[in-house]
Design a protein around this motif. Structure first.
Motif, PDB file in Angstrom:
ATOM      1  N   ASP A 100       0.821  -1.209   0.000  1.00  0.00           N
ATOM      2  CA  ASP A 100       0.000   0.000   0.000  1.00  0.00           C
ATOM      3  C   ASP A 100       0.856   1.260   0.000  1.00  0.00           C
ATOM      4  N   ARG A 101       2.128   1.124   0.353  1.00  0.00           N
ATOM      5  CA  ARG A 101       3.022   2.283   0.440  1.00  0.00           C
ATOM      6  C   ARG A 101       3.904   2.428  -0.789  1.00  0.00           C
ATOM      7  N   LEU A 102       3.703   1.592  -1.809  1.00  0.00           N
ATOM      8  CA  LEU A 102       4.426   1.760  -3.068  1.00  0.00           C
ATOM      9  C   LEU A 102       3.721   2.834  -3.904  1.00  0.00           C
ATOM     10  N   PRO A 103       4.465   3.614  -4.684  1.00  0.00           N
ATOM     11  CA  PRO A 103       3.831   4.614  -5.546  1.00  0.00           C
ATOM     12  C   PRO A 103       2.839   3.955  -6.506  1.00  0.00           C
ATOM     13  N   PRO A 104       1.635   4.501  -6.645  1.00  0.00           N
ATOM     14  CA  PRO A 104       0.623   3.888  -7.517  1.00  0.00           C
ATOM     15  C   PRO A 104       1.091   3.720  -8.960  1.00  0.00           C
ATOM     16  N   ASP A 105       1.930   4.645  -9.443  1.00  0.00           N
ATOM     17  CA  ASP A 105       2.354   4.551 -10.839  1.00  0.00           C
ATOM     18  C   ASP A 105       3.365   3.436 -11.069  1.00  0.00           C
ATOM     19  N   TRP A 106       3.834   2.781 -10.004  1.00  0.00           N
ATOM     20  CA  TRP A 106       4.693   1.609 -10.162  1.00  0.00           C
ATOM     21  C   TRP A 106       3.889   0.380 -10.546  1.00  0.00           C
ATOM     22  N   LEU A 107       2.606   0.368 -10.228  1.00  0.00           N
ATOM     23  CA  LEU A 107       1.784  -0.821 -10.404  1.00  0.00           C
ATOM     24  C   LEU A 107       1.180  -0.838 -11.797  1.00  0.00           C
ATOM     25  N   SER A 108       1.513  -1.844 -12.557  1.00  0.00           N
ATOM     26  CA  SER A 108       0.996  -1.983 -13.915  1.00  0.00           C
ATOM     27  C   SER A 108      -0.474  -2.377 -13.857  1.00  0.00           C
ATOM     28  N   GLY A 109      -1.349  -1.474 -14.331  1.00  0.00           N
ATOM     29  CA  GLY A 109      -2.771  -1.755 -14.281  1.00  0.00           C
ATOM     30  C   GLY A 109      -3.315  -1.801 -12.877  1.00  0.00           C
ATOM     31  N   GLY A 110      -2.557  -1.239 -11.914  1.00  0.00           N
ATOM     32  CA  GLY A 110      -2.998  -1.227 -10.532  1.00  0.00           C
ATOM     33  C   GLY A 110      -2.814  -2.541  -9.811  1.00  0.00           C
ATOM     34  N   GLU A 111      -2.171  -3.529 -10.449  1.00  0.00           N
ATOM     35  CA  GLU A 111      -2.017  -4.856  -9.869  1.00  0.00           C
ATOM     36  C   GLU A 111      -0.611  -5.043  -9.314  1.00  0.00           C
ATOM     37  N   ALA A 112      -0.500  -5.288  -8.012  1.00  0.00           N
ATOM     38  CA  ALA A 112       0.806  -5.468  -7.385  1.00  0.00           C
ATOM     39  C   ALA A 112       1.498  -6.728  -7.891  1.00  0.00           C
ATOM     40  N   ALA A 113       0.713  -7.764  -8.181  1.00  0.00           N
ATOM     41  CA  ALA A 113       1.295  -9.037  -8.615  1.00  0.00           C
ATOM     42  C   ALA A 113       2.101  -8.880  -9.897  1.00  0.00           C
ATOM     43  N   SER A 114       1.800  -7.855 -10.680  1.00  0.00           N
ATOM     44  CA  SER A 114       2.509  -7.655 -11.939  1.00  0.00           C
ATOM     45  C   SER A 114       3.980  -7.310 -11.727  1.00  0.00           C
ATOM     46  N   LEU A 115       4.346  -6.919 -10.506  1.00  0.00           N
ATOM     47  CA  LEU A 115       5.736  -6.539 -10.230  1.00  0.00           C
ATOM     48  C   LEU A 115       6.624  -7.749  -9.950  1.00  0.00           C
ATOM     49  N   GLY A 116       6.052  -8.880  -9.612  1.00  0.00           N
ATOM     50  CA  GLY A 116       6.854 -10.051  -9.281  1.00  0.00           C
ATOM     51  C   GLY A 116       7.628 -10.574 -10.478  1.00  0.00           C
ATOM     52  N   GLY A 117       8.849 -11.036 -10.219  1.00  0.00           N
ATOM     53  CA  GLY A 117       9.635 -11.579 -11.317  1.00  0.00           C
ATOM     54  C   GLY A 117      11.068 -11.852 -10.919  1.00  0.00           C
ATOM     55  N   ASP A 118      11.843 -12.308 -11.881  1.00  0.00           N
ATOM     56  CA  ASP A 118      13.259 -12.599 -11.687  1.00  0.00           C
ATOM     57  C   ASP A 118      14.071 -11.349 -12.008  1.00  0.00           C
ATOM     58  N   LEU A 119      14.949 -10.954 -11.102  1.00  0.00           N
ATOM     59  CA  LEU A 119      15.691  -9.698 -11.268  1.00  0.00           C
ATOM     60  C   LEU A 119      16.548  -9.708 -12.522  1.00  0.00           C
ATOM     61  N   ALA A 120      17.317 -10.778 -12.715  1.00  0.00           N
ATOM     62  CA  ALA A 120      18.217 -10.846 -13.863  1.00  0.00           C
ATOM     63  C   ALA A 120      17.436 -10.819 -15.173  1.00  0.00           C
ATOM     64  N   ALA A 121      16.337 -11.575 -15.244  1.00  0.00           N
ATOM     65  CA  ALA A 121      15.526 -11.601 -16.464  1.00  0.00           C
ATOM     66  C   ALA A 121      14.926 -10.231 -16.743  1.00  0.00           C
ATOM     67  N   ALA A 122      14.492  -9.537 -15.689  1.00  0.00           N
ATOM     68  CA  ALA A 122      13.916  -8.201 -15.862  1.00  0.00           C
ATOM     69  C   ALA A 122      14.954  -7.227 -16.400  1.00  0.00           C
TER      70      ALA A 122
END
Length: 234
Positions: free
Chosen positions: A203-225
């Protein structure tokens, strides 16, 4: 009083396509699990750093945790520099000069969140291409913070959130802000801890970081990203 209050909400002025935010959910910095996560965190950071074409700033919640992870890092394409508790102003300026000097090769600078490298310095132009933040950077549970927690719990029933999560996540967002300082800057913001996608942290992350407003969209592998983002910018 609504009659005397005006609220203005403005979106970020910087293009969203110039940054990639990714959360590594495979690790945690919870105190009781921290020791067993040091090596996985070091492995993730090493792989991530090798795929960033430029300097990386990696920030930790404490000097002790920084030291524990630094001793396990094995990045092959980066020179690793570590902030020390006893560093002088001259030492800090020497580290910044190393980041500025592209002829010396790419650098991974390990420092503490809330310190001079996380809040008091700008990294203009090509000086920085990625910021990785290890954990929500919660304050140390001192007598003062525990008293604040009790007060906020009694007053708002949100003691832990107001005494620990809010200041910790404020540090995270301030640290991430070192990367994108103009409309021309680009880079990757990496967050290492599964708690970043859980409430109340998310809830404390900037809203514009969330793709489509979905937090789950941020999950991933650092190297692949990092590989995908910089390949797309090439």
């Amino acid at each position: 009083d609504p009659g005397r209050t005006v609220c203005v909400s403005l979106p970020s002025p910087f293009p969203a396509a110039h940054r990639r935010v990714v959360v590594d959910r495979s690790v945690t910095t919870l105190w009781k699990e921290r020791a067993e996560n040091c090596q996985p965190i070091a492995d993730r950071l090493s792989a991530f750093g090798d795929l960033v074409p430029g300097n990386c700033l990696v920030l930790f919640p404490s000097f002790q945790f920084l030291s524990d992870v630094a001793s396990r890092l094995s990045a092959r394409k980066k020179r690793i520099f570590v902030q020390q508790r006893a560093d002088s102003e001259r030492d800090r300026e020497a580290l910044l000069e190393t980041l500025r000097n592209a002829l010396l090769g790419d650098v991974m600078l390990l420092a503490v969140a809330g310190g001079v490298f996380a809040e008091g310095v700008d990294y203009p132009g090509e000086m920085l291409k990625a910021v990785a933040i290890v954990g929500p950077c919660l304050p140390v549970p001192t007598i003062e913070t525990r008293l604040l927690q009790s007060y906020y719990e009694e007053r708002f029933e949100r003691g832990f959130e107001f005494a620990f999560v809010v200041p910790g996540m404020t540090r995270v967002v301030q640290a991430a802000g070192r990367l994108i300082r103009s409309a021309e800057d680009i880079g990757v913001i990496a967050l290492l801890d599964r708690r970043f996608l859980d409430r109340p942290y998310v809830d404390r992350l900037p809203p514009d970081w969330l793709s489509g407003g979905e937090a789950a969209s941020l999950g991933g592998d650092l190297a692949a990203a990092a590989r995908e983002f910089f390949a797309g910018r090439a």
